[in-house]
Design a protein around this motif. Structure first.
Motif, PDB file in Angstrom:
ATOM      1  N   PRO A 146       6.856   8.854  20.994  1.00 20.50           N
ATOM      2  CA  PRO A 146       6.079   7.951  20.139  1.00 20.50           C
ATOM      3  C   PRO A 146       4.690   8.498  19.824  1.00 20.50           C
ATOM      4  O   PRO A 146       4.071   9.170  20.652  1.00 20.50           O
ATOM      5  CB  PRO A 146       5.995   6.668  20.958  1.00 20.50           C
ATOM      6  N   ILE A 147       4.213   8.195  18.629  1.00 16.81           N
ATOM      7  CA  ILE A 147       2.868   8.584  18.206  1.00 16.81           C
ATOM      8  C   ILE A 147       2.055   7.305  18.012  1.00 16.81           C
ATOM      9  O   ILE A 147       2.300   6.534  17.081  1.00 16.81           O
ATOM     10  CB  ILE A 147       2.888   9.400  16.905  1.00 16.81           C
ATOM     11  N   ALA A 148       1.137   7.067  18.907  1.00 18.88           N
ATOM     12  CA  ALA A 148       0.254   5.913  18.788  1.00 18.88           C
ATOM     13  C   ALA A 148      -0.858   6.220  17.792  1.00 18.88           C
ATOM     14  O   ALA A 148      -1.305   7.359  17.672  1.00 18.88           O
ATOM     15  CB  ALA A 148      -0.343   5.555  20.147  1.00 18.88           C
ATOM     16  N   GLY A 149      -1.293   5.202  17.056  1.00 18.39           N
ATOM     17  CA  GLY A 149      -2.409   5.374  16.133  1.00 18.39           C
ATOM     18  C   GLY A 149      -2.065   6.081  14.843  1.00 18.39           C
ATOM     19  O   GLY A 149      -2.968   6.455  14.085  1.00 18.39           O
ATOM     20  N   ALA A 150      -0.767   6.286  14.559  1.00 18.47           N
ATOM     21  CA  ALA A 150      -0.378   6.864  13.268  1.00 18.47           C
ATOM     22  C   ALA A 150      -0.639   5.840  12.166  1.00 18.47           C
ATOM     23  O   ALA A 150      -0.513   4.632  12.376  1.00 18.47           O
ATOM     24  CB  ALA A 150       1.097   7.255  13.282  1.00 18.47           C
ATOM     25  N   LYS A 151      -1.018   6.318  10.995  1.00 17.50           N
ATOM     26  CA  LYS A 151      -1.288   5.430   9.869  1.00 17.50           C
ATOM     27  C   LYS A 151      -0.132   5.471   8.876  1.00 17.50           C
ATOM     28  O   LYS A 151       0.398   6.529   8.565  1.00 17.50           O
ATOM     29  CB  LYS A 151      -2.590   5.824   9.182  1.00 17.50           C
ATOM     30  N   LEU A 152       0.236   4.284   8.385  1.00 17.26           N
ATOM     31  CA  LEU A 152       1.281   4.170   7.372  1.00 17.26           C
ATOM     32  C   LEU A 152       0.688   3.467   6.157  1.00 17.26           C
ATOM     33  O   LEU A 152       0.332   2.285   6.223  1.00 17.26           O
ATOM     34  CB  LEU A 152       2.472   3.365   7.890  1.00 17.26           C
ATOM     35  N   ASP A 153       0.530   4.207   5.087  1.00 20.35           N
ATOM     36  CA  ASP A 153       0.070   3.667   3.803  1.00 20.35           C
ATOM     37  C   ASP A 153       1.327   3.283   3.029  1.00 20.35           C
ATOM     38  O   ASP A 153       2.147   4.139   2.689  1.00 20.35           O
ATOM     39  CB  ASP A 153      -0.737   4.733   3.075  1.00 20.35           C
ATOM     40  N   VAL A 154       1.490   1.987   2.766  1.00 19.22           N
ATOM     41  CA  VAL A 154       2.729   1.453   2.213  1.00 19.22           C
ATOM     42  C   VAL A 154       2.456   0.814   0.853  1.00 19.22           C
ATOM     43  O   VAL A 154       1.441   0.140   0.677  1.00 19.22           O
ATOM     44  CB  VAL A 154       3.318   0.383   3.154  1.00 19.22           C
ATOM     45  N   TRP A 155       3.347   1.029  -0.108  1.00 18.58           N
ATOM     46  CA  TRP A 155       3.260   0.310  -1.383  1.00 18.58           C
ATOM     47  C   TRP A 155       4.641   0.218  -2.008  1.00 18.58           C
ATOM     48  O   TRP A 155       5.517   1.022  -1.716  1.00 18.58           O
ATOM     49  CB  TRP A 155       2.242   0.937  -2.327  1.00 18.58           C
ATOM     50  N   GLN A 156       4.827  -0.800  -2.854  1.00 18.38           N
ATOM     51  CA  GLN A 156       6.144  -1.024  -3.438  1.00 18.38           C
ATOM     52  C   GLN A 156       6.015  -1.824  -4.723  1.00 18.38           C
ATOM     53  O   GLN A 156       4.992  -2.447  -5.008  1.00 18.38           O
ATOM     54  CB  GLN A 156       7.043  -1.788  -2.460  1.00 18.38           C
ATOM     55  N   GLY A 169      -3.968  -8.800 -13.759  1.00 19.90           N
ATOM     56  CA  GLY A 169      -4.147 -10.175 -14.193  1.00 19.90           C
ATOM     57  C   GLY A 169      -2.936 -11.045 -13.951  1.00 19.90           C
ATOM     58  O   GLY A 169      -3.036 -12.270 -13.965  1.00 19.90           O
ATOM     59  N   HIS A 170      -1.780 -10.418 -13.725  1.00 18.28           N
ATOM     60  CA  HIS A 170      -0.556 -11.163 -13.424  1.00 18.28           C
ATOM     61  C   HIS A 170      -0.266 -11.096 -11.931  1.00 18.28           C
ATOM     62  O   HIS A 170      -0.008 -12.127 -11.299  1.00 18.28           O
ATOM     63  CB  HIS A 170       0.617 -10.614 -14.232  1.00 18.28           C
ATOM     64  N   GLN A 171      -0.296  -9.891 -11.373  1.00 25.51           N
ATOM     65  CA  GLN A 171      -0.212  -9.739  -9.926  1.00 25.51           C
ATOM     66  C   GLN A 171      -1.621  -9.620  -9.356  1.00 25.51           C
ATOM     67  O   GLN A 171      -2.515  -9.040  -9.994  1.00 25.51           O
ATOM     68  CB  GLN A 171       0.572  -8.472  -9.551  1.00 25.51           C
ATOM     69  N   PRO A 172      -1.850 -10.113  -8.129  1.00 21.25           N
ATOM     70  CA  PRO A 172      -3.147  -9.898  -7.485  1.00 21.25           C
ATOM     71  C   PRO A 172      -3.394  -8.417  -7.221  1.00 21.25           C
ATOM     72  O   PRO A 172      -2.449  -7.641  -7.027  1.00 21.25           O
ATOM     73  CB  PRO A 172      -3.014 -10.673  -6.152  1.00 21.25           C
ATOM     74  N   ASP A 173      -4.651  -8.005  -7.232  1.00 21.77           N
ATOM     75  CA  ASP A 173      -4.985  -6.633  -6.872  1.00 21.77           C
ATOM     76  C   ASP A 173      -4.512  -6.353  -5.454  1.00 21.77           C
ATOM     77  O   ASP A 173      -4.629  -7.203  -4.559  1.00 21.77           O
ATOM     78  CB  ASP A 173      -6.497  -6.409  -6.965  1.00 21.77           C
ATOM     79  N   PHE A 174      -3.974  -5.157  -5.240  1.00 21.34           N
ATOM     80  CA  PHE A 174      -3.456  -4.713  -3.948  1.00 21.34           C
ATOM     81  C   PHE A 174      -2.251  -5.541  -3.497  1.00 21.34           C
ATOM     82  O   PHE A 174      -1.937  -5.594  -2.315  1.00 21.34           O
ATOM     83  CB  PHE A 174      -4.540  -4.703  -2.868  1.00 21.34           C
ATOM     84  N   ASN A 175      -1.572  -6.174  -4.443  1.00 22.48           N
ATOM     85  CA  ASN A 175      -0.334  -6.853  -4.079  1.00 22.48           C
ATOM     86  C   ASN A 175       0.703  -5.823  -3.658  1.00 22.48           C
ATOM     87  O   ASN A 175       0.887  -4.792  -4.307  1.00 22.48           O
ATOM     88  CB  ASN A 175       0.197  -7.649  -5.271  1.00 22.48           C
ATOM     89  N   LEU A 176       1.372  -6.099  -2.555  1.00 23.03           N
ATOM     90  CA  LEU A 176       2.424  -5.242  -2.021  1.00 23.03           C
ATOM     91  C   LEU A 176       1.908  -3.847  -1.673  1.00 23.03           C
ATOM     92  O   LEU A 176       2.569  -2.836  -1.902  1.00 23.03           O
ATOM     93  CB  LEU A 176       3.613  -5.188  -2.990  1.00 23.03           C
ATOM     94  N   ARG A 177       0.700  -3.826  -1.095  1.00 21.83           N
ATOM     95  CA  ARG A 177       0.096  -2.596  -0.580  1.00 21.83           C
ATOM     96  C   ARG A 177      -0.594  -2.888   0.744  1.00 21.83           C
ATOM     97  O   ARG A 177      -1.144  -3.972   0.935  1.00 21.83           O
ATOM     98  CB  ARG A 177      -0.951  -2.040  -1.555  1.00 21.83           C
ATOM     99  N   GLY A 178      -0.598  -1.926   1.619  1.00 20.28           N
ATOM    100  CA  GLY A 178      -1.330  -2.081   2.865  1.00 20.28           C
ATOM    101  C   GLY A 178      -1.277  -0.818   3.697  1.00 20.28           C
ATOM    102  O   GLY A 178      -0.403   0.042   3.498  1.00 20.28           O
ATOM    103  N   VAL A 179      -2.214  -0.704   4.603  1.00 18.11           N
ATOM    104  CA  VAL A 179      -2.263   0.423   5.541  1.00 18.11           C
ATOM    105  C   VAL A 179      -2.144  -0.149   6.952  1.00 18.11           C
ATOM    106  O   VAL A 179      -2.912  -1.043   7.334  1.00 18.11           O
ATOM    107  CB  VAL A 179      -3.571   1.223   5.393  1.00 18.11           C
ATOM    108  N   PHE A 180      -1.189   0.365   7.720  1.00 17.63           N
ATOM    109  CA  PHE A 180      -0.931  -0.121   9.071  1.00 17.63           C
ATOM    110  C   PHE A 180      -1.106   1.008  10.078  1.00 17.63           C
ATOM    111  O   PHE A 180      -1.042   2.185   9.719  1.00 17.63           O
ATOM    112  CB  PHE A 180       0.489  -0.697   9.157  1.00 17.63           C
ATOM    113  N   GLU A 181      -1.292   0.633  11.322  1.00 19.27           N
ATOM    114  CA  GLU A 181      -1.464   1.615  12.390  1.00 19.27           C
ATOM    115  C   GLU A 181      -0.469   1.307  13.496  1.00 19.27           C
ATOM    116  O   GLU A 181      -0.276   0.141  13.876  1.00 19.27           O
ATOM    117  CB  GLU A 181      -2.894   1.568  12.934  1.00 19.27           C
ATOM    118  N   THR A 182       0.160   2.357  14.019  1.00 16.37           N
ATOM    119  CA  THR A 182       1.167   2.146  15.057  1.00 16.37           C
ATOM    120  C   THR A 182       0.520   1.764  16.383  1.00 16.37           C
ATOM    121  O   THR A 182      -0.609   2.148  16.688  1.00 16.37           O
ATOM    122  CB  THR A 182       2.017   3.404  15.260  1.00 16.37           C
ATOM    123  N   ASP A 183       1.282   1.010  17.183  1.00 18.20           N
ATOM    124  CA  ASP A 183       0.804   0.588  18.500  1.00 18.20           C
ATOM    125  C   ASP A 183       1.050   1.692  19.535  1.00 18.20           C
ATOM    126  O   ASP A 183       1.433   2.825  19.178  1.00 18.20           O
ATOM    127  CB  ASP A 183       1.461  -0.733  18.905  1.00 18.20           C
TER     128      ASP A 183
END
Length: 293
Positions: A146-156, A169-183
């Protein structure tokens, strides 16, 4: 014979050699090598095809129209590279992976820098439209550690096949986007909605070419990831929805068998309530293995 004609005068038979020879004074060895390969293959293709002058001029017009479609937002030449499989080939050459490491695929045009950093379990769907989905997995090295503290930049894309930047104007800014970090165990999880397939831009010369070739412009539904960790090669990849109607015919050849994820639909009100999603919901598990830098 002058230095400019050291390979002889131009004929149909020796055309490539004459043109390559004319570049002999080039001091950039990589450029000289690249141009020699391109000239050799281009001349061989022309000799095999034997285009009429009208056909050759049609090809020039196609490239001209392709250039006219390019601007700060749209790059029609990249689109052409994509549908000819060149983008994926360049990606494969530049990101050869050791055994056990997750395969890469193309970045795509819709990545946005500075997406919000979110805690594990956050919901990246800001407008709550679509079929709820929970995605979880681990990030490890190629040996499974396992790699702790890895970053995952996700979008779809959303459930209609659009990214937020396509629907300002139709979707919110940064809708379906995020950056997560592994435990500490390399784990990550987040909530989202099941994405949908969508077409690449088909209103230009590349779309017209696809139509004439009898090809569709669609990409199968997927989630994008950029996975990074200190000491490891950054991984740019997708995971794909297995039952998508275009899973076997991606217009840009981005699908790899190892990147087709398990999407399981659950009808479990208690578990849905525990996860904070509506019922029924989709559950997706996908692990990423990073190659050492």
């Amino acid at each position: 014979m002058s230095a400019q004609t050291e390979q002889g005068y131009f004929t149909e038979e020796n055309s490539a050699e004459v043109v390559i020879g004319r570049n002999a004074a080039c001091t950039d060895e990589r450029l000289k090598e690249v141009m020699a390969v391109i000239i050799r293959h281009l001349h061989a293709a022309v000799k095999e095809i034997e285009p009429t002058e009208a056909e050759w001029f049609a090809a020039i017009r196609f490239l001209t129209k392709t250039g006219h479609m390019c601007d700060d937002w749209r790059q029609e030449f990249i689109l052409l590279s994509d549908v000819l499989g060149v983008s994926m080939l360049v990606d494969a050459i530049n990101h050869r992976k050791p055994s056990g490491a997750t395969e890469s695929t193309v970045l795509g045009p819709f990545h946005v820098a500075d997406a919000p950093v979110l805690p594990n379990g956050a919901n990246i769907c800001l407008d709550q439209k679509g079929e709820p989905m929970v995605v979880r997995g681990r990030v490890t090295d190629s040996e499974g550690r396992p790699i702790a503290g890895a970053k995952l930049d996700v979008w779809q894309a959303n459930d209609e096949g659009f990214y937020d930047v396509q629907q300002k104007g139709h979707q919110p800014d940064f809708n379906l986007r995020g950056v997560f970090e592994t435990d500490a165990e390399g784990g990550y999880w987040f909530r989202a909605v099941k994405p949908k397939y969508y077409p690449i831009p088909a209103d230009g010369p590349v779309g017209q070419l696809l139509a004439r070739l009898g090809r569709h412009p669609y990409r199968p539904a997927h989630l994008h990831y950029i996975v990074s960790a200190d000491g490891y090669e950054t991984l740019t990849t997708h995971i794909f929805v297995p039952d998508d109607p275009y899973i076997d015919s991606d217009a840009v050849f981005g699908v790899k068998a190892s990147l087709i994820a398990d999407f399981e639909q659950r009808d479990d009100p208690a578990r849905a309530a525990d996860l904070g999603v509506g019922n029924p919901f989709w559950e997706v598990a996908f692990d990423f293995a990073l190659a050492p830098r």
